[in-house]
Scaffold this motif. Structure first.
Motif, PDB file in Angstrom:
ATOM      1  N   ARG A  58       0.828  -1.206   0.000  1.00 36.04           N
ATOM      2  CA  ARG A  58       0.000   0.000   0.000  1.00 36.04           C
ATOM      3  C   ARG A  58       0.868   1.264   0.000  1.00 36.04           C
ATOM      4  O   ARG A  58       0.651   2.192  -0.789  1.00 36.04           O
ATOM      5  N   ALA A  59       1.848   1.303   0.872  1.00 34.47           N
ATOM      6  CA  ALA A  59       2.685   2.498   0.972  1.00 34.47           C
ATOM      7  C   ALA A  59       3.489   2.723  -0.306  1.00 34.47           C
ATOM      8  O   ALA A  59       3.613   3.858  -0.783  1.00 34.47           O
ATOM      9  N   THR A  60       4.027   1.650  -0.866  1.00 35.83           N
ATOM     10  CA  THR A  60       4.829   1.785  -2.078  1.00 35.83           C
ATOM     11  C   THR A  60       3.952   2.210  -3.253  1.00 35.83           C
ATOM     12  O   THR A  60       4.364   3.024  -4.098  1.00 35.83           O
ATOM     13  N   PHE A  61       2.742   1.683  -3.315  1.00 34.89           N
ATOM     14  CA  PHE A  61       1.779   2.098  -4.340  1.00 34.89           C
ATOM     15  C   PHE A  61       1.565   3.613  -4.324  1.00 34.89           C
ATOM     16  O   PHE A  61       1.377   4.238  -5.379  1.00 34.89           O
ATOM     17  N   GLN A  62       1.607   4.211  -3.154  1.00 35.57           N
ATOM     18  CA  GLN A  62       1.333   5.644  -3.050  1.00 35.57           C
ATOM     19  C   GLN A  62       2.356   6.489  -3.801  1.00 35.57           C
ATOM     20  O   GLN A  62       2.062   7.641  -4.148  1.00 35.57           O
ATOM     21  N   TYR A  63       3.535   5.943  -4.068  1.00 31.37           N
ATOM     22  CA  TYR A  63       4.491   6.689  -4.892  1.00 31.37           C
ATOM     23  C   TYR A  63       3.861   7.041  -6.232  1.00 31.37           C
ATOM     24  O   TYR A  63       4.095   8.120  -6.783  1.00 31.37           O
ATOM     25  N   PHE A  64       3.063   6.123  -6.777  1.00 29.81           N
ATOM     26  CA  PHE A  64       2.476   6.301  -8.101  1.00 29.81           C
ATOM     27  C   PHE A  64       1.078   6.914  -8.027  1.00 29.81           C
ATOM     28  O   PHE A  64       0.468   7.155  -9.068  1.00 29.81           O
ATOM     29  N   TRP A  65       0.603   7.163  -6.817  1.00 37.77           N
ATOM     30  CA  TRP A  65      -0.721   7.743  -6.663  1.00 37.77           C
ATOM     31  C   TRP A  65      -0.601   9.162  -6.102  1.00 37.77           C
ATOM     32  O   TRP A  65      -0.637  10.136  -6.839  1.00 37.77           O
ATOM     33  N   ASP A  66      -0.391   9.283  -4.802  1.00 44.23           N
ATOM     34  CA  ASP A  66      -0.223  10.622  -4.220  1.00 44.23           C
ATOM     35  C   ASP A  66       1.048  11.302  -4.713  1.00 44.23           C
ATOM     36  O   ASP A  66       1.104  12.530  -4.796  1.00 44.23           O
ATOM     37  N   GLY A  67       2.066  10.500  -5.030  1.00 47.66           N
ATOM     38  CA  GLY A  67       3.352  11.071  -5.436  1.00 47.66           C
ATOM     39  C   GLY A  67       3.490  11.367  -6.910  1.00 47.66           C
ATOM     40  O   GLY A  67       4.533  11.859  -7.347  1.00 47.66           O
ATOM     41  N   LEU A 417      19.464   7.666   3.094  1.00 46.01           N
ATOM     42  CA  LEU A 417      19.016   8.761   2.243  1.00 46.01           C
ATOM     43  C   LEU A 417      17.505   8.679   2.056  1.00 46.01           C
ATOM     44  O   LEU A 417      17.003   7.700   1.476  1.00 46.01           O
ATOM     45  N   PRO A 418      16.741   9.668   2.513  1.00 42.88           N
ATOM     46  CA  PRO A 418      15.274   9.600   2.423  1.00 42.88           C
ATOM     47  C   PRO A 418      14.753  10.003   1.049  1.00 42.88           C
ATOM     48  O   PRO A 418      14.061  11.002   0.892  1.00 42.88           O
ATOM     49  N   ARG A 419      15.065   9.177   0.062  1.00 42.14           N
ATOM     50  CA  ARG A 419      14.676   9.477  -1.310  1.00 42.14           C
ATOM     51  C   ARG A 419      14.178   8.226  -2.014  1.00 42.14           C
ATOM     52  O   ARG A 419      14.474   7.101  -1.599  1.00 42.14           O
ATOM     53  N   TYR A 420      13.444   8.460  -3.109  1.00 37.16           N
ATOM     54  CA  TYR A 420      12.843   7.375  -3.869  1.00 37.16           C
ATOM     55  C   TYR A 420      13.143   7.535  -5.352  1.00 37.16           C
ATOM     56  O   TYR A 420      13.322   8.651  -5.849  1.00 37.16           O
ATOM     57  N   LEU A 421      13.157   6.400  -6.073  1.00 34.20           N
ATOM     58  CA  LEU A 421      13.245   6.371  -7.530  1.00 34.20           C
ATOM     59  C   LEU A 421      12.094   5.534  -8.066  1.00 34.20           C
ATOM     60  O   LEU A 421      11.834   4.431  -7.578  1.00 34.20           O
ATOM     61  N   ALA A 422      11.424   6.047  -9.093  1.00 35.71           N
ATOM     62  CA  ALA A 422      10.274   5.329  -9.652  1.00 35.71           C
ATOM     63  C   ALA A 422      10.649   3.942 -10.120  1.00 35.71           C
ATOM     64  O   ALA A 422       9.907   2.974  -9.927  1.00 35.71           O
ATOM     65  N   ILE A 423      11.797   3.822 -10.752  1.00 36.57           N
ATOM     66  CA  ILE A 423      12.180   2.562 -11.376  1.00 36.57           C
ATOM     67  C   ILE A 423      12.534   1.492 -10.340  1.00 36.57           C
ATOM     68  O   ILE A 423      12.634   0.310 -10.656  1.00 36.57           O
ATOM     69  N   ASP A 424      12.704   1.912  -9.068  1.00 34.81           N
ATOM     70  CA  ASP A 424      12.911   0.952  -7.983  1.00 34.81           C
ATOM     71  C   ASP A 424      11.629   0.684  -7.209  1.00 34.81           C
ATOM     72  O   ASP A 424      11.406  -0.428  -6.729  1.00 34.81           O
ATOM     73  N   GLN A 425      10.772   1.695  -7.067  1.00 28.81           N
ATOM     74  CA  GLN A 425       9.511   1.505  -6.348  1.00 28.81           C
ATOM     75  C   GLN A 425       8.540   0.610  -7.116  1.00 28.81           C
ATOM     76  O   GLN A 425       7.846  -0.226  -6.534  1.00 28.81           O
ATOM     77  N   GLY A 426       8.465   0.801  -8.444  1.00 27.20           N
ATOM     78  CA  GLY A 426       7.494   0.061  -9.241  1.00 27.20           C
ATOM     79  C   GLY A 426       7.596  -1.444  -9.134  1.00 27.20           C
ATOM     80  O   GLY A 426       6.578  -2.129  -8.898  1.00 27.20           O
TER      81      GLY A 426
END
Length: 465
Positions: A58-67, A417-426
């Motif tokens: 659920r939380a990781t999905f939010q990268y592609f929704w709220d983020g 490092l408090p950062r995200y990359l789309a290609i890793d979250q997906g």
């Protein structure tokens, strides 16, 4: 960024007491592990395991929704959850990570994180953007400005079509097409628009007149990037799609001569101790390549029972993941924090920028990337669960943010490092759901063109009649 052109752009145990050695031997996985069958239902060992699993999804999905970038609806290339360096590129969206994101939206619908109507509306926005955004012989660029749809150069000469990243997008869109093709009239219309986008990708153009597929073409620099794609790496899905295209298909020779190099793909296969791979992992991958190679092409392409004359891909991906697990457990470089409940190396953020981490004395620099173990759930469910629970229950204060686990960390360097990359979250969302229900695998493999293309290339699969 990875061994592919991303790496080219970014710069191309503790001593164990005898009883701990016995513990490792007792829990050490073998190369005999198998993927679940196509019709097998996954059950969790406990209610706690299922609860944590769902919360990570659920939380990781939010990268592609709220983020997501609001104009295009697509995934941002990256997101910084810190204020050290103010982020000035939130408008940059990515075709590859965006393709993973449209698959994540389907997971969100199925898991009731969002409604079907909400998912449809977002996907309709994304498809509308893709129809008008810059394309080059049907292929999208690696990056766009999400506010305008204009290409954002990825590097000096990379300002045109990116066939690999476009293939990741098409893999996702075909899942969306299959999901909505029998829905209400609006959903059917969306599926038809996706079908048109798929058929407009000129895979045959990207041969550059040869029996191989080229990664890039630019109207300004043409073939200047000069990157013929050969295996083995993360790009197999591009060749599958090219062979499957009903409008711009390529002959089987392009796969066998280009990707498989007339069989040289099997020369000097990679491996680690008693875990042997069937193919040579490119670059200096003596042990194996970064673990995203077992993920990106197989988000939709189901490796269960998938075989051609070069490999059994289910076996290859399991062994690839087991090499990473065993390398981190044995920890020959004695990094702090490595072990049975903290493992996985792949291309990600790193202590010094972006780097392609993988097993090996040169390529392992003590950085763990959660996406590596989490996206490997279908291959190493017990080992992935152990890592996920450890990070969630014991290290959440350092590793967790608004979109789930952060991209990478190093206990040795005390670097978080408090950062995200789309290609890793997906891949986390998609592969966790594939482990749980096979959702994206079943959608993609139901495409009649894909089944035809796989037969054309000589594949075996439970989906092929």
């Amino acid at each position: 960024m990875h061994f592919d052109h991303r790496t080219l752009l970014a710069t191309h145990i503790r001593l164990l007491v005898p009883c701990f050695f016995l513990l490792l031997v007792a829990c050490k996985p073998t190369a005999q592990q198998k993927l679940s069958s196509v019709n097998e239902t996954v059950t969790f060992a406990s209610a706690e395991d299922e609860k944590i699993f769902t919360e990570v999804e659920r939380a990781t999905f939010q990268y592609f929704w709220d983020g997501a970038e609001p104009t295009s609806g697509l995934a941002r290339e990256r997101f910084h959850n810190d204020n050290i360096y103010p982020q000035n590129d939130k408008h940059i969206v990515t075709s590859g990570g965006g393709g993973f994101g449209v698959m994540a939206i389907l997971v969100g619908i199925e898991r009731n994180f969002i409604s079907r109507s909400e998912g449809y509306q977002r996907l309709q926005k994304i498809v509308s953007f893709l129809e008008l955004a810059d394309r080059f012989h049907g292929a999208w660029p690696h990056w766009w400005n999400g506010e305008t749809g204009k290409v954002q150069p990825f590097s000096r000469y990379d300002d045109g079509g990116d066939l690999v990243e476009s293939s990741f997008m098409i893999q996702g869109l075909l899942c969306v097409r299959q999901y909505f093709k029998d829905g209400n009239p609006e959903e059917k219309a969306l599926a038809e628009r996706i079908d048109k986008l798929w058929k407009e990708v000129e895979f045959d153009w990207y041969r550059n007149g040869k029996n191989v597929l080229y990664w890039h073409w630019s109207p300004n620099h043409e073939w200047r990037m000069n990157f013929p794609v050969r295996g083995y790496n993360e790009c197999q899905i591009m060749y599958i799609l090219a062979a499957s295209s009903p409008t711009h298909g390529v002959p089987a020779e392009v796969y066998h001569e280009g990707w498989a190099q007339n069989g040289a793909i099997n020369n000097n296969p990679s491996g680690y101790k008693n875990i042997q791979l069937q193919m040579h992992h490119q670059g200096d991958a003596t042990e194996s390549g970064p673990l995203f190679w077992a993920h990106y092409s197989y988000l939709g392409l189901d490796p269960r029972g998938l075989k051609d004359k070069y490999a059994d891909y289910g076996k290859e991906n399991i062994n690839h993941a087991l090499i990473h697990y065993n390398w981190c457990v044995e920890n020959p470089k004695k990094f702090k924090g490595y072990g049975p409940d903290s493992w996985g190396l792949t291309s990600s953020y790193s202590v010094k920028g972006y780097a392609g981490h993988a097993p090996g004395m040169k390529r392992d620099i003590g950085v763990i990337s959660p996406t590596a173990a989490l996206s490997s759930f279908p291959y190493t469910p017990k080992e992935s669960m152990a890592a996920m629970k450890n990070w969630y229950l014991n290290k959440k204060d350092k590793l967790w943010g608004p979109f789930g686990f952060y991209d990478a960390f190093s206990e040795t360097e005390n670097w978080y490092l408090p950062r995200y990359l789309a290609i890793d979250q997906g891949p986390i969302v998609v592969m966790m759901e594939n482990y749980r229900s096979g959702l994206l695998w079943k959608l993609f493999m139901s495409c009649p063109e894909i089944q035809t293309g796989l037969k054309k290339l000589g594949f075996e699969s439970p989906y092929l009649k």
